[in-house]
Design an enzyme around this catalytic site. Structure first.
Site, PDB file in Angstrom:
ATOM      1  N   HIS A  12      10.856   0.929  -4.063  1.00  0.00           N
ATOM      2  CA  HIS A  12      10.824  -0.646  -4.483  1.00  0.00           C
ATOM      3  C   HIS A  12       9.402  -1.013  -4.028  1.00  0.00           C
ATOM      4  O   HIS A  12       9.810  -2.119  -3.621  1.00  0.00           O
ATOM      5  CB  HIS A  12      11.817  -1.426  -2.920  1.00  0.00           C
ATOM      6  CG  HIS A  12      11.564  -0.679  -2.222  1.00  0.00           C
ATOM      7  ND1 HIS A  12      12.609  -0.403  -0.435  1.00  0.00           N
ATOM      8  CD2 HIS A  12      10.523  -0.391  -0.967  1.00  0.00           C
ATOM      9  CE1 HIS A  12      11.975  -0.485   0.443  1.00  0.00           C
ATOM     10  NE2 HIS A  12      10.986  -0.215   0.500  1.00  0.00           N
ATOM     11  N   HIS A  59      10.787  -6.206   4.631  1.00  0.00           N
ATOM     12  CA  HIS A  59       9.687  -5.918   5.508  1.00  0.00           C
ATOM     13  C   HIS A  59       8.761  -6.884   6.562  1.00  0.00           C
ATOM     14  O   HIS A  59       8.014  -7.582   5.652  1.00  0.00           O
ATOM     15  CB  HIS A  59       8.487  -5.759   4.373  1.00  0.00           C
ATOM     16  CG  HIS A  59       8.878  -4.806   3.106  1.00  0.00           C
ATOM     17  ND1 HIS A  59      10.005  -4.369   3.031  1.00  0.00           N
ATOM     18  CD2 HIS A  59       8.983  -3.329   3.573  1.00  0.00           C
ATOM     19  CE1 HIS A  59      10.258  -3.332   2.181  1.00  0.00           C
ATOM     20  NE2 HIS A  59       9.757  -2.821   2.154  1.00  0.00           N
ATOM     21  N   HIS A 193       3.976   8.002   0.782  1.00  0.00           N
ATOM     22  CA  HIS A 193       3.339   7.185   0.533  1.00  0.00           C
ATOM     23  C   HIS A 193       3.085   6.535   2.424  1.00  0.00           C
ATOM     24  O   HIS A 193       3.204   6.839   2.916  1.00  0.00           O
ATOM     25  CB  HIS A 193       3.822   5.728  -0.340  1.00  0.00           C
ATOM     26  CG  HIS A 193       4.785   4.745   0.411  1.00  0.00           C
ATOM     27  ND1 HIS A 193       5.949   5.536   0.542  1.00  0.00           N
ATOM     28  CD2 HIS A 193       5.027   3.140   0.471  1.00  0.00           C
ATOM     29  CE1 HIS A 193       6.985   4.094   0.629  1.00  0.00           C
ATOM     30  NE2 HIS A 193       5.771   3.344   1.447  1.00  0.00           N
ATOM     31  N   GLU A 240      10.966   6.038   4.628  1.00  0.00           N
ATOM     32  CA  GLU A 240      11.879   5.359   4.026  1.00  0.00           C
ATOM     33  C   GLU A 240      12.954   5.871   3.412  1.00  0.00           C
ATOM     34  O   GLU A 240      13.889   5.530   2.668  1.00  0.00           O
ATOM     35  CB  GLU A 240      11.062   4.617   3.073  1.00  0.00           C
ATOM     36  CG  GLU A 240      10.600   3.462   3.641  1.00  0.00           C
ATOM     37  CD  GLU A 240       9.437   1.728   2.331  1.00  0.00           C
ATOM     38  OE1 GLU A 240       8.993   0.862   2.918  1.00  0.00           O
ATOM     39  OE2 GLU A 240       9.507   2.640   1.279  1.00  0.00           O
TER      40      GLU A 240
HETATM   41 FE   LIG Z   1       9.593  -0.337   1.773  1.00  0.00          FE
END
Ligand SMILES: [Fe+2]
Length: 310
Positions: A12, A59, A193, A240
């Site tokens: 996302h 977030h 990431h 995540e």
């Molecule tokens: Fe995220």
């Protein structure tokens, strides 16, 4: 009854949303990313779910360090896009399914998963970007959406095993809902990431591909991965990926992988995507009417044709 027919895993990445909103989809860098979702949009258009349950993380848009629920289920009638600093994304307001969401909340909480019920919530890129990738950029979203926000931004996030078991509880809830609804569940986020610190930009393709392989064939293996391994191997934000296990837990043990896409980099992250379909109905165990079964089988054939083209 309502039925979960398939699961979608998707990154996302916020920059994907920015590329869409700023007309950059044809630039070579972004075309490489968006082209990987063309077949997925065809699949979704054929599948036509009534409801999408979208597992994502907020977030610091709806929640903040002041208050972060571990699992928060959106039970509202609608969910506007959040302002993440540049104004709300130009995407349609998402229409919820309060009746089904309340039913899931009741069933899952009585199954001892202590969800937070959220009756008012704005949703950020964590939810809207995967919606664009799978549904395109319509004037109105073609199905109802039930957001499930998971805390993966402040320690301690839930374990992969807890997520997987929540997926199973959600499936049980869905299957006890009397209305005949076709449901697709999304797991979003990741893949590897890290956005800050000395390891910023970390991508571990080998880890990501193993994760996708096991997600498809041996998800229980993934439920045993501790948080520290996600962070060490896939970067701080790689945690995540536990959200994909909620999606996977809601599916059959054995599934058909109808599509997969992986590319690096996209805004310093690895973009991963997978579509998994339940086999149960194709095997003829459905309690649905024969006409409904043959419709579903036809949709499945289309999906396989889409996958085999790639
Ligand atoms: Fe995220």
């Amino acid at each position: 009854m309502a039925t979960i027919i398939a699961g979608v895993g998707s990154s996302h990445v916020p920059a994907i949303g920015a590329a869409l909103d700023n007309g950059k989809t044809e630039e070579p860098y972004w075309k490489r990313v968006f082209s990987g979702f063309e077949k997925s949009k065809d699949w979704m258009a054929q599948t036509k779910p009534d409801v999408a349950i979208v597992v994502y993380n907020d977030h610091a848009s709806a929640f903040s360090v002041d208050m972060i629920p571990t699992f928060a289920l959106g039970c509202a009638a609608e969910f506007p896009p959040a302002d993440e600093g540049w104004g709300p994304r130009p995407v349609p307001v998402l229409k919820g399914h309060p009746e089904l969401a309340a039913h899931i909340a009741q069933s899952v909480i009585l199954d001892e998963f202590d969800l937070t019920v959220v009756n008012k919530m704005e949703v950020d890129h964590g939810l809207t970007v995967p919606m664009n990738l799978l549904f395109g950029t319509p004037k109105e979203w073609p199905c109802r959406v039930i957001p499930l926000a998971v805390n993966v931004v402040m320690y301690p996030p839930p374990t992969g095993h807890r997520c997987y078991m929540l997926g199973k509880a959600i499936r049980k809830a869905v299957e006890s809902y009397p209305e005949d609804l076709k449901i697709v569940i999304f797991g979003t986020g990741g893949l590897s990431h890290q956005i800050s610190g000395p390891r910023a930009g970390l991508i571990n393709s080998k880890w990501d591909k193993n994760f996708l392989d096991n997600l498809s064939k041996d998800p229980k293996k993934l439920t045993r991965i501790p948080h520290i391994d996600y962070m060490r191997e896939a970067g701080a934000e790689g945690i995540e990926m536990v959200m994909w296990l909620i999606m996977r837990g809601a599916l059959d043990d054995k599934v058909d992988e109808v599509y997969r896409f992986y590319t690096v980099p996209a805004s310093n992250t690895a973009v991963g995507h997978i579509i998994l379909e339940n086999r149960r109905k194709a095997a003829g165990k459905s309690k649905r009417a024969p006409a409904a079964r043959s419709k579903q089988a036809a949709a499945r054939k289309v999906a396989h044709r889409i996958a085999s083209k790639g």
